[in-house]
Scaffold this motif. Structure first.
Motif, mmCIF file in Angstrom:
data_model
loop_
_atom_site.group_PDB
_atom_site.id
_atom_site.type_symbol
_atom_site.label_atom_id
_atom_site.label_comp_id
_atom_site.label_asym_id
_atom_site.label_seq_id
_atom_site.Cartn_x
_atom_site.Cartn_y
_atom_site.Cartn_z
ATOM 1 N N ALA A 285 0.664 -1.178 -0.088
ATOM 2 C CA ALA A 285 0.291 -0.154 0.164
ATOM 3 C C ALA A 285 0.891 1.091 -0.062
ATOM 4 C CB ALA A 285 -0.861 -0.215 1.175
ATOM 5 N N ILE A 286 1.795 1.481 -0.822
ATOM 6 C CA ILE A 286 2.344 3.061 -0.927
ATOM 7 C C ILE A 286 1.563 3.556 -1.716
ATOM 8 C CG2 ILE A 286 3.881 4.142 -2.725
ATOM 9 C CD1 ILE A 286 5.617 2.319 -0.744
ATOM 10 N N ASP A 287 0.695 4.304 -0.933
ATOM 11 C CA ASP A 287 -0.054 5.288 -1.786
ATOM 12 C C ASP A 287 0.367 6.408 -1.906
ATOM 13 O OD1 ASP A 287 0.693 6.327 1.357
ATOM 14 O OD2 ASP A 287 -1.356 6.066 1.846
ATOM 15 N N SER A 288 1.674 7.537 -2.175
ATOM 16 C CA SER A 288 1.425 8.148 -1.954
ATOM 17 C C SER A 288 2.901 8.652 -2.647
ATOM 18 C CB SER A 288 1.416 9.562 -0.974
ATOM 19 O OG SER A 288 2.067 9.210 -0.148
ATOM 20 N N ARG A 289 3.246 9.504 -3.900
ATOM 21 C CA ARG A 289 4.438 9.602 -4.644
ATOM 22 C C ARG A 289 5.765 10.176 -3.080
ATOM 23 N NH1 ARG A 289 7.056 13.014 -7.969
ATOM 24 N NH2 ARG A 289 9.292 12.628 -7.756
ATOM 25 N N LYS A 290 5.160 10.458 -2.127
ATOM 26 C CA LYS A 290 6.023 10.861 -0.605
ATOM 27 C C LYS A 290 6.432 10.133 0.005
ATOM 28 C CE LYS A 290 5.756 15.217 2.129
ATOM 29 N NZ LYS A 290 4.469 16.276 2.671
ATOM 30 N N ILE A 291 5.913 8.533 0.470
ATOM 31 C CA ILE A 291 5.720 7.419 1.046
ATOM 32 C C ILE A 291 7.486 7.075 -0.030
ATOM 33 C CG2 ILE A 291 4.217 6.413 0.575
ATOM 34 C CD1 ILE A 291 5.576 6.505 3.789
ATOM 35 N N ALA A 292 6.756 6.860 -1.596
ATOM 36 C CA ALA A 292 7.031 6.054 -2.177
ATOM 37 C C ALA A 292 8.602 6.722 -2.242
ATOM 38 C CB ALA A 292 7.046 6.747 -3.646
ATOM 39 N N ASP A 293 9.338 7.926 -2.808
ATOM 40 C CA ASP A 293 9.931 8.490 -1.912
ATOM 41 C C ASP A 293 10.929 8.626 -1.283
ATOM 42 O OD1 ASP A 293 9.843 9.260 -4.948
ATOM 43 O OD2 ASP A 293 9.336 11.426 -4.180
ATOM 44 N N TYR A 294 10.550 8.191 -0.197
ATOM 45 C CA TYR A 294 11.010 8.290 1.302
ATOM 46 C C TYR A 294 11.300 6.439 1.388
ATOM 47 C CZ TYR A 294 12.016 7.793 6.498
ATOM 48 O OH TYR A 294 12.765 7.777 7.558
ATOM 49 N N THR A 295 10.415 5.835 1.432
ATOM 50 C CA THR A 295 10.293 4.644 0.970
ATOM 51 C C THR A 295 11.888 3.673 0.318
ATOM 52 O OG1 THR A 295 8.034 3.710 1.433
ATOM 53 C CG2 THR A 295 9.490 1.687 0.653
ATOM 54 N N ASN A 296 12.087 4.639 -0.542
ATOM 55 C CA ASN A 296 12.955 4.196 -1.628
ATOM 56 C C ASN A 296 14.655 4.773 -0.937
ATOM 57 O OD1 ASN A 296 14.096 3.444 -4.414
ATOM 58 N ND2 ASN A 296 14.729 6.121 -3.900
ATOM 59 N N GLU A 297 14.470 6.347 0.089
ATOM 60 C CA GLU A 297 15.776 6.514 0.780
ATOM 61 C C GLU A 297 16.427 5.576 1.553
ATOM 62 O OE1 GLU A 297 14.706 10.116 1.536
ATOM 63 O OE2 GLU A 297 15.541 10.399 3.000
ATOM 64 N N VAL A 298 15.312 4.907 2.209
ATOM 65 C CA VAL A 298 15.045 4.060 3.625
ATOM 66 C C VAL A 298 15.641 2.434 2.642
ATOM 67 C CG1 VAL A 298 14.648 2.553 5.388
ATOM 68 C CG2 VAL A 298 13.669 5.399 4.959
ATOM 69 N N ALA A 299 14.859 2.039 2.177
ATOM 70 C CA ALA A 299 15.662 0.741 0.790
ATOM 71 C C ALA A 299 17.528 1.219 0.408
ATOM 72 C CB ALA A 299 14.544 0.532 0.383
ATOM 73 N N GLU A 300 17.592 2.373 0.501
ATOM 74 C CA GLU A 300 18.674 2.205 -0.580
ATOM 75 C C GLU A 300 20.433 2.388 1.336
ATOM 76 O OE1 GLU A 300 19.319 5.718 -2.650
ATOM 77 O OE2 GLU A 300 21.232 4.803 -3.249
ATOM 78 N N ASP A 301 19.297 3.143 2.666
ATOM 79 C CA ASP A 301 20.391 2.894 3.755
ATOM 80 C C ASP A 301 20.458 1.799 4.092
ATOM 81 O OD1 ASP A 301 21.142 5.639 4.490
ATOM 82 O OD2 ASP A 301 19.884 5.440 6.165
ATOM 83 N N LEU A 302 19.271 0.773 3.752
ATOM 84 C CA LEU A 302 19.717 -0.617 4.237
ATOM 85 C C LEU A 302 19.836 -1.265 3.721
ATOM 86 C CD1 LEU A 302 15.841 -0.472 6.015
ATOM 87 C CD2 LEU A 302 17.874 0.157 6.941
ATOM 88 N N GLY A 303 20.478 -1.307 1.905
ATOM 89 C CA GLY A 303 20.520 -1.993 0.592
ATOM 90 C C GLY A 303 19.931 -3.115 0.499
#
Ligand SMILES: *Cc1c(COP(=O)(O)O)cnc(C)c1O
Length: 235
Positions: free
Chosen positions: A98-116
């Protein structure tokens, strides 16, 4: 045989039959067993009966369950994604519905990158424009999808919907059909693949499968009636 394993086998059979009825491969739709509110023992029964994919909607509840269960299972986060939980959710869940906004998509990407990590995600579409539900409008998706496809650490695998609650499951069919049509159009518009459609719950999963669901999220039909509501979410 326990009641849960009986019900699970029945639902698995019905998913397969619905696939075949629609001329699809019997395994074309994955059954995600929605185990929110149910205890580890209930999940263990489902695991013993061969279930591999589980859906949870609250991090605090899911953490101890995931810890207690075999590491080979596939976990789907189906609840609303809160920014302050993303960092703890991503290491536990391979799929985010349930990615429901551009904002949360961007943030999820940022955290995912951080965590590899490289989570597989669905973009939620708020088809009926309901106030109570999150999700992109069709217009927002057409406008924002291209940028989201460029995110390096989230893999957008498809669309997800929770249509308005109705008594007669046939009334959900037009929403499912429309989600599939939107997916087909987006694939053309952006020359991309969006192979997955997360749609269908206990009351209407067969209809969703007939309309092309690749992931059905089924809880109460497997585990029984939930004893309490999860605040701010579906019963
Ligand atoms: C609870 C929930 C389900 C499962 O609902 P049932 O009617 O019990 O099958 C499916 N999807 C989401 C997003 C949910 O919150």
């Amino acid at each position: 045989m326990s009641e849960i394993s009986d019900q699970l086998h029945e639902i698995q059979n019905r998913v397969r039959s619905a696939c075949r009825k629609a001329g699809r491969d019997g395994e074309a739709a994955r059954l995600v067993a929605v185990s929110k509110t149910f205890p580890v023992e209930a999940l263990l029964e489902a695991v013993a009966a061969g279930q591999e994919a589980f859906g949870e909607s609250r991090l605090q509840e899911a953490e101890p369950k995931i810890e207690a269960l075999p590491g080979t299972l596939e976990w789907h986060f189906i609840g609303r994604l809160q920014r302050n939980k993303v960092r703890r959710i991503l290491p536990l869940f391979q799929f985010i519905h349930a990615i429901d906004s551009r904002k949360i998509a961007d943030y999820t990407n940022e955290v995912a990158e951080d965590l590899g990590l490289y989570p597989k995600v669905f973009l939620q579409v708020n088809q009926a424009g309901e106030e109570s539900k999150g999700g992109f409008t069709e217009a927002e998706l057409r406008e924002q999808l291209e940028a989201m496809l460029r995110l390096s650490h989230v893999e957008i695998i498809g669309l997800m919907t929770i249509p308005p609650a109705v008594e007669d499951p046939e009334l959900s069919r037009p929403w499912f059909r429309e989600l599939r049509k939107l997916r087909d159009e987006l694939e053309k518009q952006f020359s991309i693949q969006l192979p997955c459609l997360s749609m269908g719950m206990s009351g209407d999963f067969e209809i969703a499968v007939e309309e092309g669901a690749t992931h059905v999220r089924v809880g109460s039909a497997i585990f029984g009636k939930r004893a309490y509501r999860v605040a701010g979410e579906l019963a």
